[in-house]
Design a protein around this motif. Sequence first.
Motif, PDB file in Angstrom:
ATOM      1  N   ASP A 132       0.802  -1.270   0.142  1.00 38.67           N
ATOM      2  CA  ASP A 132      -0.056  -0.213  -0.085  1.00 38.67           C
ATOM      3  C   ASP A 132       0.693   1.251   0.085  1.00 38.67           C
ATOM      4  N   GLU A 133       0.797   2.016  -1.081  1.00 42.12           N
ATOM      5  CA  GLU A 133       1.719   3.261  -1.088  1.00 42.12           C
ATOM      6  C   GLU A 133       0.736   4.376  -0.891  1.00 42.12           C
ATOM      7  N   GLY A 134       1.079   5.424  -0.067  1.00 40.99           N
ATOM      8  CA  GLY A 134       0.265   6.539   0.096  1.00 40.99           C
ATOM      9  C   GLY A 134       0.037   7.380  -1.235  1.00 40.99           C
ATOM     10  N   THR A 135       1.142   7.354  -1.943  1.00 42.85           N
ATOM     11  CA  THR A 135       1.419   7.954  -3.239  1.00 42.85           C
ATOM     12  C   THR A 135       2.555   7.532  -3.910  1.00 42.85           C
ATOM     13  N   VAL A 136       2.177   7.166  -5.216  1.00 44.73           N
ATOM     14  CA  VAL A 136       2.824   6.349  -5.958  1.00 44.73           C
ATOM     15  C   VAL A 136       4.033   7.272  -6.550  1.00 44.73           C
ATOM     16  N   LEU A 137       4.984   7.294  -6.055  1.00 45.59           N
ATOM     17  CA  LEU A 137       6.072   8.189  -6.735  1.00 45.59           C
ATOM     18  C   LEU A 137       6.989   7.408  -7.732  1.00 45.59           C
ATOM     19  N   LYS A 138       7.301   8.217  -8.734  1.00 43.66           N
ATOM     20  CA  LYS A 138       7.966   7.724  -9.939  1.00 43.66           C
ATOM     21  C   LYS A 138       9.592   7.662  -9.669  1.00 43.66           C
ATOM     22  N   ASP A 139       9.976   8.606  -8.839  1.00 46.61           N
ATOM     23  CA  ASP A 139      11.370   8.558  -8.583  1.00 46.61           C
ATOM     24  C   ASP A 139      11.882   7.941  -6.963  1.00 46.61           C
ATOM     25  N   ASN A 140      10.817   7.387  -6.686  1.00 49.87           N
ATOM     26  CA  ASN A 140      11.331   6.667  -5.358  1.00 49.87           C
ATOM     27  C   ASN A 140      10.354   5.480  -5.224  1.00 49.87           C
ATOM     28  N   ARG A 141      10.927   4.564  -5.550  1.00 50.72           N
ATOM     29  CA  ARG A 141      10.090   2.900  -5.970  1.00 50.72           C
ATOM     30  C   ARG A 141      10.476   1.879  -4.769  1.00 50.72           C
ATOM     31  N   ILE A 142       9.520   1.234  -4.471  1.00 42.95           N
ATOM     32  CA  ILE A 142       9.567   0.180  -3.547  1.00 42.95           C
ATOM     33  C   ILE A 142       9.076  -1.130  -3.969  1.00 42.95           C
ATOM     34  N   MET A 143       9.552  -2.303  -3.526  1.00 47.84           N
ATOM     35  CA  MET A 143       9.284  -3.512  -3.932  1.00 47.84           C
ATOM     36  C   MET A 143       9.500  -4.476  -3.012  1.00 47.84           C
ATOM     37  N   ALA A 144       8.614  -5.481  -2.368  1.00 48.02           N
ATOM     38  CA  ALA A 144       8.891  -6.516  -1.420  1.00 48.02           C
ATOM     39  C   ALA A 144       8.611  -7.804  -2.060  1.00 48.02           C
ATOM     40  N   TYR A 145       9.160  -8.823  -1.616  1.00 52.51           N
ATOM     41  CA  TYR A 145       9.086 -10.135  -1.856  1.00 52.51           C
ATOM     42  C   TYR A 145       9.582 -10.926  -0.741  1.00 52.51           C
ATOM     43  N   LYS A 146       9.422 -12.207  -0.597  1.00 53.29           N
ATOM     44  CA  LYS A 146       9.814 -13.363   0.386  1.00 53.29           C
ATOM     45  C   LYS A 146      10.788 -14.230  -0.508  1.00 53.29           C
ATOM     46  N   THR A 147      11.817 -14.645   0.060  1.00 49.44           N
ATOM     47  CA  THR A 147      12.894 -15.640  -0.507  1.00 49.44           C
ATOM     48  C   THR A 147      11.977 -16.871  -0.484  1.00 49.44           C
ATOM     49  N   PRO A 148      12.423 -18.049  -1.217  1.00 45.94           N
ATOM     50  CA  PRO A 148      11.786 -19.306  -0.952  1.00 45.94           C
ATOM     51  C   PRO A 148      11.958 -19.759   0.328  1.00 45.94           C
ATOM     52  N   LYS A 149      13.144 -19.234   1.177  1.00 42.91           N
ATOM     53  CA  LYS A 149      13.380 -19.547   2.636  1.00 42.91           C
ATOM     54  C   LYS A 149      12.248 -18.807   3.435  1.00 42.91           C
ATOM     55  N   GLY A 150      11.603 -17.745   3.020  1.00 47.11           N
ATOM     56  CA  GLY A 150      10.564 -17.061   3.891  1.00 47.11           C
ATOM     57  C   GLY A 150      11.096 -15.834   4.384  1.00 47.11           C
ATOM     58  N   LYS A 151      12.251 -15.312   4.074  1.00 46.77           N
ATOM     59  CA  LYS A 151      12.789 -14.073   4.358  1.00 46.77           C
ATOM     60  C   LYS A 151      12.436 -12.902   3.560  1.00 46.77           C
ATOM     61  N   LEU A 152      11.763 -11.918   4.201  1.00 45.55           N
ATOM     62  CA  LEU A 152      11.155 -10.839   3.623  1.00 45.55           C
ATOM     63  C   LEU A 152      12.532 -10.009   3.043  1.00 45.55           C
ATOM     64  N   VAL A 153      12.276  -9.443   1.786  1.00 45.78           N
ATOM     65  CA  VAL A 153      13.432  -8.489   1.398  1.00 45.78           C
ATOM     66  C   VAL A 153      12.542  -7.233   0.870  1.00 45.78           C
ATOM     67  N   ILE A 154      12.950  -6.085   1.049  1.00 41.56           N
ATOM     68  CA  ILE A 154      12.367  -4.768   0.691  1.00 41.56           C
ATOM     69  C   ILE A 154      13.257  -4.166   0.008  1.00 41.56           C
TER      70      ILE A 154
END
Length: 497
Positions: free
Chosen positions: A416-438
């Motif tokens: 959930d992004e308050g505002t979608v900023l084109k010059d400041n991006r964010i992505m999140a995923y979990k590895t197959p071992k379940g560790k979150l990466v941002i």
Amino acid sequence: MNNILNNRKSVLACLLMVSVSLFAQQQEGKYTIRLDKPEQTIWGLGIEIQNDAIGSGNIGLPNEVIAIPNNLEKSERKRLYKDMLKGFRYCRLAMGLYFRGLDKEGKRFQERYPNQLNDLKELMKGSKMEGISLEYWSVAPFWKSNNAFIGGTLKSTDAAFLNDFGDALVDDAKFLDSNGLKVRMWGLQNEAGQHVKPKGYIAPPQKPVDPNDKMANQSFSTTEYFDAEVYLKAFKAVAPKIKSAFPEAIIMADSWDGHLGLIAEEIKKDSVALKHVDAWVLHRIGADSNILIDDAVKYNSNTDGKYVFTNEFEYFNYTKNDEINDGNFVNTAQTIMNWMTFTNSPTWFWLHALKPTYNEEAQSFALGIWRPYNDDNFNHFKNIQKGHWDYVPRNFNAIAGFLKYMPWDSKRYHIDEGTVLKDNRIMAYKTPKGKLVIVLTNRSGKPFQFNVVPNTKGNFKGYRYTPYQKDVSIGKQSGEKFNALVPNHAVEFWVEQ
């Protein structure tokens, strides 16, 4: 898919409401990672290998063996596999261009020089890549109207001709697969839709040739499909045979406009052809990462439930006599993230691993540069000895963090992004071992603070990439209070411990 489209429409509506001046003023943002909203599985990244010669500026097919890993010293091969290629999943093999040896009839491909297959097999094994993405730049000359690699179209679309043509292309794939190059993706033609014209098209008067137009003067292996129906007939003849021989392979169309082009328009009229398309593949070469935000609805519409991704990205700075710049660095990272965030792409491909020192497109196209043994001109790339290679940092550093911290088959999560900023991006995923990466980026021109609710109590370690540095440890963040201040022209990976 309806939910995806609704989400994308909401994003675009938000963008229209926020002025450009607000983007320029904003120095922080609020983000919530929704671990209750899993998205696509990210298979991993792909890379192309120059395994034969092409002229500087993409002009011509020299006879010399200008290829990797062939031209590299043994120690440099090992360094390439371990330090650059490790982490990639797919090796894009350009049939008819970088693999263009022929049998006596000119119908099927084989090695053009000794140990070409062994070199490729060694590269795959040394880097631990899973398999190849086999795609034709040109089919073998026997099947073409001009009996050559450069230019020409198919000689015929008769049923008997296309049946034999399909058998030959299956034989190509089986030949490579049996020699240790496992076929994981397959495409009939690179950039097939580039020259397709609509019905009734009348060509404008031809302009005089401009010798300084570096794009127009390119000349390399191609099979031209001027008529989308010709592509459709060829695809219908070949794709079912490929799927029968390689049921797990991802069949791609059309490596230019994907589901948005004239070729897709023809394919969608034919249920048999559409059934054999696994992925719509587009090329948006060198484009600003913003296009995936601005045109999210377009890229997510009318996909018929197929994957959507790009299998080639590079820059054409050299055509303007420019070098890769710091802005390209962040744009590349954001392009990866935006394809995955706004079109749910399961993969993404950069163009070349290495290009030779004397090819003018090298720094625009490649993650690194090698000096062939026949290059005695040390006025350029003085630090690179014959049989050795070095990085193009602005290109490689933009991708390196994904190779190291995004294992194959990681799972992306909605944010959930308050505002979608084109010059400041964010992505999140979990590895197959379940560790979150941002993953965080900043190209706003000043420091930007990401205030993130990760919805996990774990701690995170940060690693920063810039145009000049890679994998720099930058400390820790708490899952309960995550506030990362990212400098301009930086990409950061925050890895749950």
